[in-house]
Design a protein around this motif. Structure first.
Motif, PDB file in Angstrom:
ATOM      1  N   GLN A  97       2.634   1.471  -9.903  1.00  0.00           N
ATOM      2  CA  GLN A  97       1.393   0.716  -9.704  1.00  0.00           C
ATOM      3  C   GLN A  97       1.721  -0.558  -8.945  1.00  0.00           C
ATOM      4  O   GLN A  97       2.668  -1.273  -9.297  1.00  0.00           O
ATOM      5  N   THR A  99       0.136  -4.197  -7.222  1.00  0.00           N
ATOM      6  CA  THR A  99      -0.964  -5.159  -7.226  1.00  0.00           C
ATOM      7  C   THR A  99      -0.653  -6.263  -6.236  1.00  0.00           C
ATOM      8  O   THR A  99       0.420  -6.885  -6.303  1.00  0.00           O
ATOM      9  N   THR A 107       4.781  -5.071  -8.902  1.00  0.00           N
ATOM     10  CA  THR A 107       4.954  -3.614  -8.954  1.00  0.00           C
ATOM     11  C   THR A 107       5.394  -3.209 -10.356  1.00  0.00           C
ATOM     12  O   THR A 107       6.346  -3.776 -10.894  1.00  0.00           O
ATOM     13  N   LYS A 109       6.005   0.296 -13.084  1.00  0.00           N
ATOM     14  CA  LYS A 109       6.294   1.725 -13.068  1.00  0.00           C
ATOM     15  C   LYS A 109       6.439   2.248 -14.488  1.00  0.00           C
ATOM     16  O   LYS A 109       6.814   1.520 -15.407  1.00  0.00           O
ATOM     17  N   MET A 126      -2.791   4.317 -13.345  1.00  0.00           N
ATOM     18  CA  MET A 126      -2.017   3.422 -12.485  1.00  0.00           C
ATOM     19  C   MET A 126      -2.404   3.594 -11.016  1.00  0.00           C
ATOM     20  O   MET A 126      -2.427   2.614 -10.255  1.00  0.00           O
ATOM     21  N   THR A 127      -2.701   4.815 -10.605  1.00  0.00           N
ATOM     22  CA  THR A 127      -3.124   5.019  -9.219  1.00  0.00           C
ATOM     23  C   THR A 127      -4.487   4.396  -8.972  1.00  0.00           C
ATOM     24  O   THR A 127      -4.727   3.800  -7.900  1.00  0.00           O
ATOM     25  N   LYS A 129      -5.735   1.744 -10.480  1.00  0.00           N
ATOM     26  CA  LYS A 129      -5.542   0.302 -10.399  1.00  0.00           C
ATOM     27  C   LYS A 129      -4.891  -0.107  -9.082  1.00  0.00           C
ATOM     28  O   LYS A 129      -5.170  -1.193  -8.558  1.00  0.00           O
ATOM     29  N   THR A 130      -4.037   0.750  -8.546  1.00  0.00           N
ATOM     30  CA  THR A 130      -3.439   0.459  -7.237  1.00  0.00           C
ATOM     31  C   THR A 130      -4.497   0.501  -6.147  1.00  0.00           C
ATOM     32  O   THR A 130      -4.530  -0.369  -5.253  1.00  0.00           O
ATOM     33  N   CYS A 145       1.399  -1.030  -0.622  1.00  0.00           N
ATOM     34  CA  CYS A 145       0.367  -0.239  -1.293  1.00  0.00           C
ATOM     35  C   CYS A 145       0.400   1.211  -0.820  1.00  0.00           C
ATOM     36  O   CYS A 145       0.254   2.140  -1.629  1.00  0.00           O
ATOM     37  N   THR A 148       3.361   2.969  -2.400  1.00  0.00           N
ATOM     38  CA  THR A 148       3.099   3.273  -3.813  1.00  0.00           C
ATOM     39  C   THR A 148       2.207   4.496  -3.946  1.00  0.00           C
ATOM     40  O   THR A 148       2.457   5.387  -4.783  1.00  0.00           O
ATOM     41  N   ASN A 152       3.108   8.169  -5.654  1.00  0.00           N
ATOM     42  CA  ASN A 152       2.299   8.754  -6.721  1.00  0.00           C
ATOM     43  C   ASN A 152       1.789  10.141  -6.349  1.00  0.00           C
ATOM     44  O   ASN A 152       1.569  10.983  -7.238  1.00  0.00           O
TER      45      ASN A 152
END
Length: 204
Positions: A97, A99, A107, A109, A126-127, A129-130, A145, A148, A152
């Protein structure tokens, strides 16, 4: 005539004769061995209970036994889910994740072992929120981003290959898919609005 010695038929001692259901003088008569009392209320001696080997429960014909779950055999050394303890679980799954915080970044995890159900729940959370808050810094917007989200996606295909575990009370609820969550469109909507604003301002 002489009597042979020892006598051929020695005299037998007198045997007590039962009287009224009891051997006289407290003696045990062979006919009443193992009985405390004779008569209509006499009970036979208790026999020891011998238990045989345990029998496996009957399985319905045509129904295979589940590979995992209560009472099923688990391969030695197989990892259990770190959240609920269910089997099987993938030890090499990593969910991230990101932010973006304008002038800073963060970051997070979550690493395995995770079962398919718990990993799906964590991956979706988490995805999402990313997608909602992973864009709000220059480095996040143009690089981190996207990396990440790509990681995922790779984790998603690895999770999808896991068999479904036996449910436990601690298993996480997966919830709605990512594309059905409004929070997943917040960040993209802000970016699209900002790009539209710049385009309109440049044309005016």
């Amino acid at each position: 005539m002489a009597t042979p010695y020892p006598p051929q038929h020695p005299a037998q001692p007198n045997q007590p004769v039962p009287q009224g259901g009891y051997a006289p003088n407290g003696a045990q008569h062979p006919a009443y061995a193992g009985y405390a009392q004779q008569g209509p209320y006499a009970q036979p001696p208790a026999q020891p209970h011998v238990q045989g080997p345990p029998q496996a429960p009957a399985q319905a014909y045509g129904q295979p036994q589940p590979a995992y779950g209560p009472g099923a055999s688990v391969p030695p050394g197989a990892p259990g889910c770190r959240v609920c303890g269910a089997f099987p679980a993938a030890a090499d799954v990593t969910i991230r994740q990101h932010t973006g915080l304008l002038v800073a970044m963060r970051t997070d995890k979550a690493q395995g072992p995770l079962c398919r159900t718990c990993a799906t729940a964590i991956h979706r959370q988490m995805t999402t929120k990313t997608l909602a808050g992973g864009w709000f810094s220059p480095m996040s917007l143009f690089l981190l981003c996207w990396l990440t989200l790509a990681a995922n996606v790779h984790a998603h295909f690895k999770i999808a290959k896991l068999p479904h575990p036996a449910p436990t009370p601690a298993t996480l609820h997966p919830g709605k898919p990512i594309l059905q969550r409004p929070l997943a469109y917040v960040g993209l909507s802000l970016i699209a609005g900002w790009v539209l604003f710049l385009v309109v301002r440049g044309l005016s």
